[in-house]
Structures are given as C-alpha cells and as structure tokens.
Design an enzyme around this catalytic site. Structure first.
Site: not given
Length: 328
Positions: A143-145
C-alpha cells in the site's frame, strides 16, 4: 582495616551490578529487541532474553531460535519455506514495470537476506501464522509503495513495490532533536517498503541495523537489503503504547481493557492503526484502509492462508502518541 573491606565490598557490588546490566542489555532479542538474534546455541525467550535452559527454549517459553526451529532446506530457512521466489514474483507482479520508480530494485534475495537479521519474522508459530505474517507485511508495504489504479492490468493489488522514494516534492522531515540531529543537507522523506520518514525514525532504525542512516539516508533507496531491513525493523519494534506489528499478527499481543474499549482487537486492522491510525482509523470507511485489506486478501490467497478476523480499523480509536510516530 574495616573501612578498607567496606570499600572493597561496595566496589565489588558495583562491578557485579555493571556486569549484570551489561549482560542483560546485550541479551535483549526478538520482538522486544527489534528483532535481534541471540548467540549461536541460545534461544530467545517469549520475554526477549537469550538463554539455553527450559525457561528460554521450552515449549511455550521460546519465541525464536527454538529447538527444532533452525533453517530448513529453503534459501531463507523457515521463511523461505513459507514464501518462495515464484510466490514473491506473483505477489509483486508489476514491480519491475518501466513506469515503476523502483524497477529492478526490490528482489526476493534482498528480502530473504534482510530477514536473516530478524529471525522471528515469518518463522514464529505454525505455517499458517508464518504465512499470515508475510501476507500482512507485504500488504501494508505494498500500500505504501503502490503504483496501481482501479483498472490496472491484473487489478490494483498486483502493483505493490512500484515506488521507492516519496513522490512529489517532499520536505526534509527534520524536526529539531538533540538525540537524532539531522545531518547538513540531508532529507528524511519516505523511502523503501515502509516509506520510513523523519530523523527520529532514521536514527534509531540505523542504530538497530548497524548503519548510519542519519548521515546516509539515501541508503534506504540505493541498497535493497538495507531498504528491506528498515521495513522489518519497523514491523518488529514495539512503539509504546503500541505493540509491534509482528506480535499482533502472530497472536502474541493481548489487548488491554483500554484497547478493547477502543475496539482495538487482534487482527490486520490493528496493524493499520499502528502504522497510520491517526489518519485512517476511527473515521468511517476509508479507501486507504480498504486498499490495505485488498492487498492482504490477495496475498493470503496466493500463500494459501485465511486472512483472519478484524481486518479494518473503521471503529477503532487511534493509539495516540508513541515512541515512534507514523511513517507517513
């Protein structure tokens, strides 16, 4: 003569105390010690201390490096037996697209090599617990990347690990700190799988993994093993009053009465709360929370494990201030 004996006795007591304190500090391990390993032949107890007796190695007492829990036949020991190279590639299917900033950076071998510094990760509990932890870790970091979008080829949840550095025009993320002073000209914006940010996260993380990240923050975006280590460090390290993500997903965390009153119950949703609860939790349905869950469900399916209960944090209250703040 009596005065001389008293001085010697006090000196002996002080010396013994220093030896005991030094030994205790040196022996901290597992999730309580940021994922550190014990010396060869020792077990890490459920309380985070190294030893070789039943109190450390016995059934129910040992959290990692337990008898019979040594490396298996795969390249990453127990971890390699839970996630193969082909599974890794299937999960992060589009990470090496030309449109991805992180093309050819994130690799299976870098992940396995980094995880060796955190022996409890993906090796604690039965095979289902191990697979669930791997799925949760990659879901949150994907999700962060992510580089995905709703109509992306193979769906939005096949595009994790597309980005390496925080997008846009990030600032220096450098609040004044006497403990973790910023180096001249360095910026501590989000980098790597967990998008670690701020000097007060780069500093302790670098100390834990043995790298000077305050002076060399871009190592997180240029050395793939270090990059994975920063994410694993965040995952394995408790942030009082928050538990570690690791302890939550393997079922070691027991919520307090205050946690239960805040609807913080064991499951994937609490991990989202740990990572970014101040922005995403307790606010009703949130697309970011659903995105994390979407990755998690897909990875659980690939690894052949059920996702468990309490996947969202819609009705959870945020943990509040912690030793380390949210990464984003």
């Amino acid at each position: 003569m009596r005065r001389h004996k008293e001085v010697n006795f006090v000196a002996y007591l002080l010396f013994s105390l220093l030896v005991l304190v030094s030994a205790a500090l040196a022996q901290n391990c597992g999730s309580q010690g940021g994922g550190k390993a014990c010396a060869s032949g020792q077990c890490c107890s459920k309380f985070g201390w190294c030893g070789n007796t039943n109190d450390y190695c016995g059934s129910g007492n040992c959290q990692s490096q337990c008898p019979g829990g040594g490396p298996g036949p795969g390249p990453g020991g127990d971890l390699g037996s839970a996630i193969s190279n082909s599974m890794f590639d299937q999960m992060l299917k589009h990470r090496n697209e030309n449109s991805c900033q992180g093309k050819n950076f994130y690799s299976y071998n870098a992940f396995i090599n980094a995880a060796r510094s955190f022996p409890g990760f993906g090796t604690s509990g039965d095979i289902n617990a191990r697979k669930r932890e791997i799925a949760a870790f990659f879901a949150q970091t994907s999700h962060e990347t992510t580089g995905g979008w709703a109509s992306a080829p193979d769906g939005p949840y096949a595009w994790g690990y597309c980005f390496l550095r925080e997008r846009g025009n990030p600032g220096d993320y450098c609040p004044p700190s006497s403990q973790w002073p910023c180096a001249p000209g360095r910026k501590y914006f989000g980098r790597g799988p967990i998008q670690i940010s701020h000097n007060y996260n780069y500093g302790p993380c670098g100390r834990a993994i043995g790298v000077d990240l305050l002076n060399n923050p871009d190592l997180v975006a240029t050395d793939p093993v270090i990059s994975f280590k920063t994410a694993l460090w965040f995952w394995m390290t408790p942030q009082s009053p928050k538990p570690s993500c690791h302890d939550v997903i393997i079922g070691r965390w027991n919520p307090s009465s205050a946690d239960r009153a805040a609807n913080r119950l064991p499951g994937f949703g609490v991990i989202t709360n740990i990572i970014n609860g101040g922005l995403e939790c307790g606010r009703g349905t949130d697309n970011r929370v659903q995105d994390r869950i979407g990755f998690y469900r897909r990875y659980c399916s690939i690894l052949g494990v059920t996702p468990g209960d309490n996947l969202d944090c819609v009705n959870q209250r945020w943990f509040g201030n912690a030793l380390l703040v949210d990464t984003l």
